[in-house]
Design a protein around this motif. Structure first.
Motif, PDB file in Angstrom:
ATOM      1  N   PRO A   1      -6.885   9.009  -2.158  1.00 42.59           N
ATOM      2  CA  PRO A   1      -6.715   9.127  -3.602  1.00 42.59           C
ATOM      3  C   PRO A   1      -5.379   8.507  -4.005  1.00 42.59           C
ATOM      4  CG  PRO A   1      -6.410  11.248  -2.519  1.00 42.59           C
ATOM      5  CD  PRO A   1      -6.876  10.297  -1.475  1.00 42.59           C
ATOM      6  N   GLU A   2      -5.332   7.906  -5.169  1.00 46.78           N
ATOM      7  CA  GLU A   2      -4.084   7.346  -5.685  1.00 46.78           C
ATOM      8  C   GLU A   2      -3.097   8.480  -5.923  1.00 46.78           C
ATOM      9  OE1 GLU A   2      -3.087   4.242  -7.152  1.00 46.78           O
ATOM     10  OE2 GLU A   2      -4.758   3.194  -6.180  1.00 46.78           O
ATOM     11  N   ARG A   3      -1.841   8.239  -5.561  1.00 45.76           N
ATOM     12  CA  ARG A   3      -0.841   9.253  -5.906  1.00 45.76           C
ATOM     13  C   ARG A   3      -0.203   8.873  -7.226  1.00 45.76           C
ATOM     14  NH1 ARG A   3       3.619  10.997  -2.518  1.00 45.76           N
ATOM     15  NH2 ARG A   3       3.971   8.783  -2.238  1.00 45.76           N
ATOM     16  N   GLY A   4       0.477   9.810  -7.832  1.00 44.55           N
ATOM     17  CA  GLY A   4       1.144   9.504  -9.098  1.00 44.55           C
ATOM     18  C   GLY A   4       0.785  10.553 -10.106  1.00 44.55           C
TER      19      GLY A   4
ATOM     20  N   ARG B   1     -16.913  -2.716  -5.258  1.00 42.98           N
ATOM     21  CA  ARG B   1     -15.587  -3.218  -4.916  1.00 42.98           C
ATOM     22  C   ARG B   1     -15.691  -4.637  -4.349  1.00 42.98           C
ATOM     23  NH1 ARG B   1     -12.337  -4.147  -0.863  1.00 42.98           N
ATOM     24  NH2 ARG B   1     -13.872  -3.539   0.692  1.00 42.98           N
TER      25      ARG B   1
ATOM     26  N   GLU C   1     -11.266   5.688 -12.992  1.00 40.74           N
ATOM     27  CA  GLU C   1     -11.990   4.461 -12.707  1.00 40.74           C
ATOM     28  C   GLU C   1     -13.112   4.305 -13.723  1.00 40.74           C
ATOM     29  OE1 GLU C   1     -12.737   3.417  -8.451  1.00 40.74           O
ATOM     30  OE2 GLU C   1     -12.115   5.480  -8.209  1.00 40.74           O
TER      31      GLU C   1
ATOM     32  N   ALA D   1      -5.984   2.878   3.538  1.00 44.05           N
ATOM     33  CA  ALA D   1      -5.281   3.216   2.292  1.00 44.05           C
ATOM     34  C   ALA D   1      -6.265   3.302   1.131  1.00 44.05           C
ATOM     35  CB  ALA D   1      -4.196   2.186   2.002  1.00 44.05           C
ATOM     36  N   GLN D   2      -7.254   2.419   1.176  1.00 43.97           N
ATOM     37  CA  GLN D   2      -8.257   2.397   0.095  1.00 43.97           C
ATOM     38  C   GLN D   2      -9.065   3.683   0.020  1.00 43.97           C
ATOM     39  OE1 GLN D   2     -10.048  -0.378  -1.616  1.00 43.97           O
ATOM     40  NE2 GLN D   2      -8.797  -2.125  -1.009  1.00 43.97           N
TER      41      GLN D   2
ATOM     42  N   ILE E   1       0.837  -1.207   0.000  1.00 43.32           N
ATOM     43  CA  ILE E   1       0.000   0.000   0.000  1.00 43.32           C
ATOM     44  C   ILE E   1       0.870   1.255   0.000  1.00 43.32           C
ATOM     45  CG2 ILE E   1      -1.957  -1.097   1.170  1.00 43.32           C
ATOM     46  CD1 ILE E   1      -1.113   0.295   3.738  1.00 43.32           C
ATOM     47  N   GLN E   2       0.297   2.341  -0.495  1.00 42.59           N
ATOM     48  CA  GLN E   2       0.960   3.636  -0.445  1.00 42.59           C
ATOM     49  C   GLN E   2       1.070   4.054   1.014  1.00 42.59           C
ATOM     50  OE1 GLN E   2       1.839   5.786  -2.872  1.00 42.59           O
ATOM     51  NE2 GLN E   2       0.576   5.374  -4.671  1.00 42.59           N
TER      52      GLN E   2
ATOM     53  N   GLU F   1      -3.544  10.175 -13.016  1.00 41.83           N
ATOM     54  CA  GLU F   1      -4.628   9.608 -12.228  1.00 41.83           C
ATOM     55  C   GLU F   1      -5.359   8.594 -13.076  1.00 41.83           C
ATOM     56  OE1 GLU F   1      -7.161  11.059  -9.652  1.00 41.83           O
ATOM     57  OE2 GLU F   1      -5.675  12.118  -8.445  1.00 41.83           O
TER      58      GLU F   1
ATOM     59  N   TYR G   1       0.910   6.416   4.135  1.00 39.64           N
ATOM     60  CA  TYR G   1       0.118   7.621   4.383  1.00 39.64           C
ATOM     61  C   TYR G   1       0.321   8.072   5.813  1.00 39.64           C
ATOM     62  CZ  TYR G   1      -3.172   4.040   6.044  1.00 39.64           C
ATOM     63  OH  TYR G   1      -3.746   2.961   6.668  1.00 39.64           O
TER      64      TYR G   1
END
Ligand code: GDP
Length: 451
Positions: A178-181, A360, A187, A174-175, A53-54, A184, A56
C-alpha cells in the motif's frame, strides 16, 4: 520494524533459495537477526531500498533446513517434510505482513509442497508475487515459468545466485505494498465487463465478488434491482461491472440455448477496462465462445478467461479440461485462464488482482532509453531475414500514446518484414518489458532515416 515500514515476507519450502534471495534484496544493508525468545529459528529482517521506490522491510522466517531431531509435520504427502514450527512461524509472520513473496524453484519445478504452501498463502488474502528462482538464463524462461502459472499468482523469474532480475523484483514487491503517506490516493474505478453464455455463472460470480445479491440468480421477471452497473469495493479499490442489464435480461426460454450476441458482448467490453469471459467448465467451449475469443484477440481487447463451476469436477477431470481448453486457446497464450467456482469460492480472490495487473500492464510506459536498448537486443538475438538479398534495416522504435501498449518500429521497408518476424518481435518485447497478460500491438513503418 524501526521505521514502521510495510513488510514483505518470503515464503517457500526449504532450499528454494530464500536466504540468497533475502541477501540479494537487501544488498549491502546488513540483516538484523532477532533471536526470538522460545524459538530456535532466526527471523531475518532487512530493509529493501532502491531509488524510486518506497523502502520496505523484507522478512525471512524459515530458510532453515530440517534439524535432525525435529519433528516433521504429519499429514498428507504434500506437507510431510516441513517442520511444524517452521510452518507455524511462517503462518504467524504472514499475519503481520503486507504482502507475500512466494518463492519457488524453477529447477525443481512445481512440487506438492509448493502447492500446499500456496494454499496457505492464498488464504491470507494478501497481495502475492510468485518468485520463480534459479532461472539462470533468459533462454528457457517462459518454459520454466509455465510450470507455475497454475498457482494463479503473478510470476517473476529471477536468479538470486546470478542477480538476474533482482531490481525488477524489488520494484514488483514495492508495487504490492500500500502507498504510504497521509493522503491515500484513490485509484480510479476499474471497469469490468463480464461476458459469457447464459448460465455460465456470470451473475453468481458478480454477486460473489461484490458481496451482494445484486443480480438475482434464480430469475423471476421484474424482481431484479435495476442497476446496470454494479459498483463495489474490494481491498480498498473500487470496481464496477458495467452493462449488467444484459446479463440479467434473459428468460427461461433462452436459457441453455447456446446463444448470445457476440456483437453486443464486444460492445460491453469496449465500455470496460478489462473483460472477463466466463465459461462453464463442464459445458466447455462453444463456437460462440471461440468466435468471441477470436474477436477479443484481434481487437486487442484486454481480457482473461474464467472456467467456472470447477467445483463440479474431480481434480483429474479438472486438469484434463483445463489442458483441453488451454490447447484450444493456444493461439493466445498471453490470455490467463483461471479455474474458479462462484459456488465454493475457489479462485475468486485471484480474479480482481489479475484484472488490476492487466490494467497496469495496459498502461505501461517504456522510456526511450529502454526502447532503444530493447530494439538492439531483439535485433542482435535474431536478425530480420533478408528477402531478395536485401535485409530490412530497423532504425528505431517508439511507443505510441495508447492503450494497450503499442510499439512502432521504423524500418527501411515494412513490407519486407515477414509476419513470423513480427511475431518474434512481439514475444521478445513481451519478455523484455514484462507485459505478460495484456494485448500488445506491433506496427512497422517504412522510413528512410534514423531519427
Ligand atoms: P449467468 O446466466 O451467466 O448469469 O449464470 P447464473 O449466475 O445465473 O448461474 C447459472 C446457474 O449455475 C445457477 O443455477 C447457479 O446457481 C449455477 N452456478 C453458478 N456458478 C456455479 C459454480 O461455480 N458451481 C456450481 N456448481 N454452480 C454454479
Amino acid at each position: 520494524m524501526a521505521e514502521n515500514l510495510a513488510s514483505v515476507i518470503l515464503v517457500g519450502r526449504p532450499n528454494v533459495g530464500k536466504s540468497t534471495l533475502f541477501n540479494r534484496l537487501i544488498g549491502s544493508n546488513r540483516a538484523i537477526t532477532h533471536d526470538m525468545p522460545g524459538v530456535t529459528r532466526d527471523r531475518l529482517q532487512g530493509v529493501v531500498r532502491q531509488p524510486g521506490i518506497q523502502p520496505y522491510e523484507i522478512v525471512d522466517t524459515g530458510g532453515v533446513t530440517l534439524d535432525a531431531g525435529a519433528a516433521p509435520a504429519e499429514g498428507p504427502a504434500g506437507i510431510r517434510g516441513f517442520e511444524k514450527d517452521i510452518l507455524a512461524q511462517a503462518d504467524a509472520a504472514m499475519q503481520s505482513a503486507s504482502a507475500i513473496a512466494f518463492v519457488v524453484d524453477a529447477q525443481a519445478g512445481l512440487t506438492p509442497q509448493d502447492q500446499y504452501l500456496a494454499e496457505l498463502v492464498r488464504k491470507k488474502n494478501l497481495p502475492v508475487l510468485c518468485v520463480v528462482n534459479k532461472v539462470d538464463g533468459q533462454e528457457k524462461e517462459d518454459e520454466k515459468l509455465a510450470d507455475f502459472y497454475s498457482l494463479g499468482f503473478p510470476l517473476l523469474a529471477v536468479s538470486a545466485e546470478h542477480g538476474y532480475n533482482i531490481r525488477a523484483l524489488r520494484d514488483d514487491l514495492a508495487q504490492l505494498l500500500p502507498e504510504r503517506g497521509e493522503v491515500e490516493l484513490a485509484e480510479p474505478v476499474l471497469k469490468l465487463a463480464m461476458l459469457g453464455r447464459p448460465n455460465a455463472g456470470k451473475s453468481s460470480l458478480i454477486n460473489a465478488l461484490s458481496g451482494d445479491d445484486r443480480l438475482i440468480v434464480s430469475d423471476v421477471a421484474g424482481t431484479t434491482r435495476d442497476s446496470v452497473d454494479v459498483r463495489f469495493e474490494w481491498r480498498g479499490q473500487e470496481y464496477v461491472f458495467v452493462d449488467t442489464a444484459g446479463i440479467r435480461r434473459r428468460t427461461k426460454i433462452t436459457d441453455n440455448i447456446e446463444k448470445f450476441s457476440v456483437n453486443s458482448a464486444i460492445k460491453s467490453s469496449t465500455k470496460a477496462d478489462i473483460t472477463v469471459l466466463v465459461l462453464d467448465i463442464v459445458e466447455g467451449v462453444s463456437q460462440q465462445d471461440k468466435r468471441l475469443v477470436d474477436l477479443l484477440v484481434t481487437r486487442k481487447i484486454p481480457f482473461f478467461i474464467l472456467l467456472n463451476k470447477s467445483d463440479l469436477l474431480s481434480p483429474d477431470e479438472l486438469k484434463k479440461k483445463k489442458k483441453e481448453i488451454s490447447e484450444l486457446f493456444s493461439f493466445c497464450k498471453y490470455v490467463p485462464i483461471l479455474e474458479v467456482s462462484a459456488q465454493s469460492g475457489l479462485g475468486l480472490n485471484r480474479i480482481l488482482p489479475l484484472a488490476k495487473e492487466i490494467k497496469r500492464e495496459c498502461g505501461m510506459r517504456v522510456g526511450t532509453g529502454q526502447l532503444n536498448r530493447a530494439m538492439q537486443e531483439v535485433l542482435a538475438r535474431h536478425q530480420p531475414p533478408a528477402t531478395r538479398r536485401v535485409r530490412p534495416r530497423f532504425f528505431y522504435m517508439t511507443q505510441a500514446e495508447s492503450e494497450p501498449p503499442t510499439f512502432v518500429f521504423f524500418v527501411s521497408d515494412a513490407d519486407a518484414v515477414p509476419p513470423a518476424y513480427v511475431r518474434y518481435l512481439e514475444g521478445a518485447l513481451r519478455h523484455i518489458f514484462r507485459i505478460r497478460h495484456a494485448p500488445i500491438r506491433i506496427h512497422l513503418r517504412s522510413s528512410h532515416k534514423k531519427r
